[in-house]
Scaffold this motif. Structure first.
Motif, PDB file in Angstrom:
ATOM      1  N   CYS A  59      43.212  35.454 -25.241  1.00 13.47           N
ATOM      2  CA  CYS A  59      42.095  36.270 -24.730  1.00 13.47           C
ATOM      3  C   CYS A  59      42.652  37.520 -24.054  1.00 13.47           C
ATOM      4  CB  CYS A  59      41.263  35.464 -23.732  1.00 13.47           C
ATOM      5  SG  CYS A  59      39.991  36.482 -22.948  1.00 13.47           S
ATOM      6  N   PRO A  60      42.335  38.707 -24.574  1.00 13.48           N
ATOM      7  CA  PRO A  60      42.913  39.930 -24.005  1.00 13.48           C
ATOM      8  C   PRO A  60      42.451  40.208 -22.584  1.00 13.48           C
ATOM      9  CG  PRO A  60      41.393  40.450 -25.812  1.00 13.48           C
ATOM     10  CD  PRO A  60      41.442  38.968 -25.715  1.00 13.48           C
ATOM     11  N   LEU A  61      41.344  39.599 -22.173  1.00  8.49           N
ATOM     12  CA  LEU A  61      40.839  39.851 -20.829  1.00  8.49           C
ATOM     13  C   LEU A  61      41.217  38.740 -19.852  1.00  8.49           C
ATOM     14  CD1 LEU A  61      37.282  41.164 -21.753  1.00  8.49           C
ATOM     15  CD2 LEU A  61      39.359  42.458 -21.361  1.00  8.49           C
ATOM     16  N   ILE A  63      39.996  35.712 -19.451  1.00  6.76           N
ATOM     17  CA  ILE A  63      38.819  35.162 -18.761  1.00  6.76           C
ATOM     18  C   ILE A  63      38.589  33.697 -19.089  1.00  6.76           C
ATOM     19  CG2 ILE A  63      37.661  37.391 -18.559  1.00  6.76           C
ATOM     20  CD1 ILE A  63      36.008  36.636 -21.018  1.00  6.76           C
ATOM     21  N   ILE A  64      39.536  33.083 -19.817  1.00  8.56           N
ATOM     22  CA  ILE A  64      39.433  31.642 -20.071  1.00  8.56           C
ATOM     23  C   ILE A  64      40.439  30.944 -19.162  1.00  8.56           C
ATOM     24  CG2 ILE A  64      39.639  29.791 -21.771  1.00  8.56           C
ATOM     25  CD1 ILE A  64      38.970  31.752 -23.947  1.00  8.56           C
ATOM     26  N   CYS A  93      33.228  38.903 -20.939  1.00  9.67           N
ATOM     27  CA  CYS A  93      33.607  38.703 -22.341  1.00  9.67           C
ATOM     28  C   CYS A  93      33.135  39.876 -23.200  1.00  9.67           C
ATOM     29  CB  CYS A  93      32.972  37.406 -22.840  1.00  9.67           C
ATOM     30  SG  CYS A  93      33.358  37.021 -24.548  1.00  9.67           S
ATOM     31  N   MET A  94      33.991  40.309 -24.128  1.00  9.69           N
ATOM     32  CA  MET A  94      33.577  41.385 -25.041  1.00  9.69           C
ATOM     33  C   MET A  94      33.312  40.833 -26.442  1.00  9.69           C
ATOM     34  SD  MET A  94      37.136  43.437 -25.439  1.00  9.69           S
ATOM     35  CE  MET A  94      38.669  42.654 -25.911  1.00  9.69           C
ATOM     36  N   PHE A  95      33.277  39.510 -26.563  1.00 13.56           N
ATOM     37  CA  PHE A  95      32.900  38.844 -27.817  1.00 13.56           C
ATOM     38  C   PHE A  95      33.746  39.293 -29.011  1.00 13.56           C
ATOM     39  CE2 PHE A  95      29.259  39.164 -24.978  1.00 13.56           C
ATOM     40  CZ  PHE A  95      29.145  37.828 -24.652  1.00 13.56           C
ATOM     41  N   CYS A  96      35.021  39.492 -28.725  1.00 10.88           N
ATOM     42  CA  CYS A  96      35.933  39.899 -29.804  1.00 10.88           C
ATOM     43  C   CYS A  96      36.236  38.726 -30.730  1.00 10.88           C
ATOM     44  CB  CYS A  96      37.225  40.446 -29.208  1.00 10.88           C
ATOM     45  SG  CYS A  96      38.125  39.248 -28.197  1.00 10.88           S
ATOM     46  N   GLY A  97      36.131  37.510 -30.230  1.00 14.84           N
ATOM     47  CA  GLY A  97      36.373  36.330 -31.064  1.00 14.84           C
ATOM     48  C   GLY A  97      37.837  35.964 -31.221  1.00 14.84           C
ATOM     49  N   LEU A  98      38.741  36.629 -30.507  1.00 15.73           N
ATOM     50  CA  LEU A  98      40.169  36.316 -30.666  1.00 15.73           C
ATOM     51  C   LEU A  98      40.493  34.898 -30.215  1.00 15.73           C
ATOM     52  CD1 LEU A  98      41.863  39.662 -29.571  1.00 15.73           C
ATOM     53  CD2 LEU A  98      41.705  38.704 -31.862  1.00 15.73           C
ATOM     54  N   CYS A  99      39.782  34.422 -29.217  1.00 19.68           N
ATOM     55  CA  CYS A  99      40.026  33.047 -28.754  1.00 19.68           C
ATOM     56  C   CYS A  99      39.678  32.053 -29.865  1.00 19.68           C
ATOM     57  CB  CYS A  99      39.215  32.763 -27.500  1.00 19.68           C
ATOM     58  SG  CYS A  99      37.460  33.134 -27.669  1.00 19.68           S
TER      59      CYS A  99
HETATM   60  S1  SF4 Z   1      35.581  36.462 -27.231  1.00 23.68           S
HETATM   61 FE1  SF4 Z   1      37.173  35.092 -26.443  1.00 23.68          FE
HETATM   62  S2  SF4 Z   1      39.066  36.312 -26.543  1.00 23.68           S
HETATM   63 FE2  SF4 Z   1      37.370  37.784 -26.707  1.00 23.68          FE
HETATM   64  S3  SF4 Z   1      36.998  38.439 -24.591  1.00 23.68           S
HETATM   65 FE3  SF4 Z   1      35.603  36.726 -24.985  1.00 23.68          FE
HETATM   66  S4  SF4 Z   1      36.699  34.890 -24.234  1.00 23.68           S
HETATM   67 FE4  SF4 Z   1      38.221  36.560 -24.470  1.00 23.68          FE
END
Ligand code: SF4
Ligand code: SF4
Length: 218
Positions: A59-61, A63-64, A93-99
């Motif tokens: 997660c780039p931010l 936040i997990i 969260c920016m909902f990038c989906g990387l997680c």
């Molecule tokens: S979608 Fe997942 S990786 Fe992206 S910012 Fe939100 S929690 Fe972090």
């Protein structure tokens, strides 16, 4: 020529007067979301999660938040970690989906909703209990197995953890067998699957359901 600009502007107005509006009166009306829509209610399958924390690391931010302790079911064999904390601060969260992309076990999915507004930022942190109890309507984002099955999170039934993986649960056991399980247990014949089945026997704290998990094909 003087006044032409005004005429042009009025022509645009006249043209658009005849078009149907494409906005809707939310919340009375709601637009249909695409099955791949990345919503905010993350869908988490605890049964599939090993507590590896890859999602948190990617997660780039940052936040997990994940806190684990050695598993009670197979601590010596390193079967999986026991999850104590699994918080996601969806306010940031920016909902990038990387997680979701980082999860090797198809345990984490984007959600399909968008109405999690709260009065305080504190309430925007999804905790482990909320994740456990949440409806299992995963988005098909980065989950081709759900897309190829034609699953629509907005219309379909909640999905069971055995039905959402890219590979069969039996294959998943193979993966787990690679996680130091082979040498730690088993009948000694070197068959990793048999070693995992031994781990799932009631004597070792497993359940009959675990031991007899049917093969799934997605
Ligand atoms: S979608 Fe997942 S990786 Fe992206 S910012 Fe939100 S929690 Fe972090
Ligand atoms: S990456 Fe997947 S398996 Fe690992 S802790 Fe996150 S949800 Fe669980």
């Amino acid at each position: 020529m003087y006044g032409m600009g005004m005429v042009k502007g009025l022509l645009v107005t006249l043209k658009n007067l005849t078009k149907r509006p494409f906005t809707v009166q939310y919340p009375e009306e709601r637009l249909k979301q695409h099955p791949r829509f990345r919503g905010e209610e993350f869908v988490w399958y605890e049964e599939r999660c090993t507590g590896c924390a890859s999602c948190a690391k990617f997660c780039p931010l940052g936040i997990i938040k994940i806190v684990t302790s050695p598993s009670e079911t197979a601590p010596a064999q390193g079967d999986k970690y026991l999850l104590e904390v699994f918080d996601i601060d969806i306010a940031r969260c920016m909902f990038c989906g990387l997680c979701v992309e980082a999860c090797p076990y198809d345990a984490l999915f984007m959600g399909s909703g968008f109405e999690q507004s709260q009065y305080s930022r504190k309430e925007m942190v999804i905790g482990i209990d909320q994740l456990r109890q949440a409806d299992k309507h995963p988005s098909t984002f980065f989950r081709p197995q759900l897309e190829s099955a034609g699953y629509d999170p907005h219309q379909g039934q909640p999905l069971h953890w055995k039905d959402v993986g890219r590979e069969s649960w039996r294959w998943h056991q193979h993966e787990k067998a690679g996680m130091r399980l082979e040498s730690a247990a088993g009948s000694g014949n070197g068959d990793p699957i048999e070693a995992v089945d031994d781990l799932n026997s009631p004597d070792l704290g497993g359940t009959a359901e675990d031991a007899g998990a049917p093969e799934q094909t997605q």
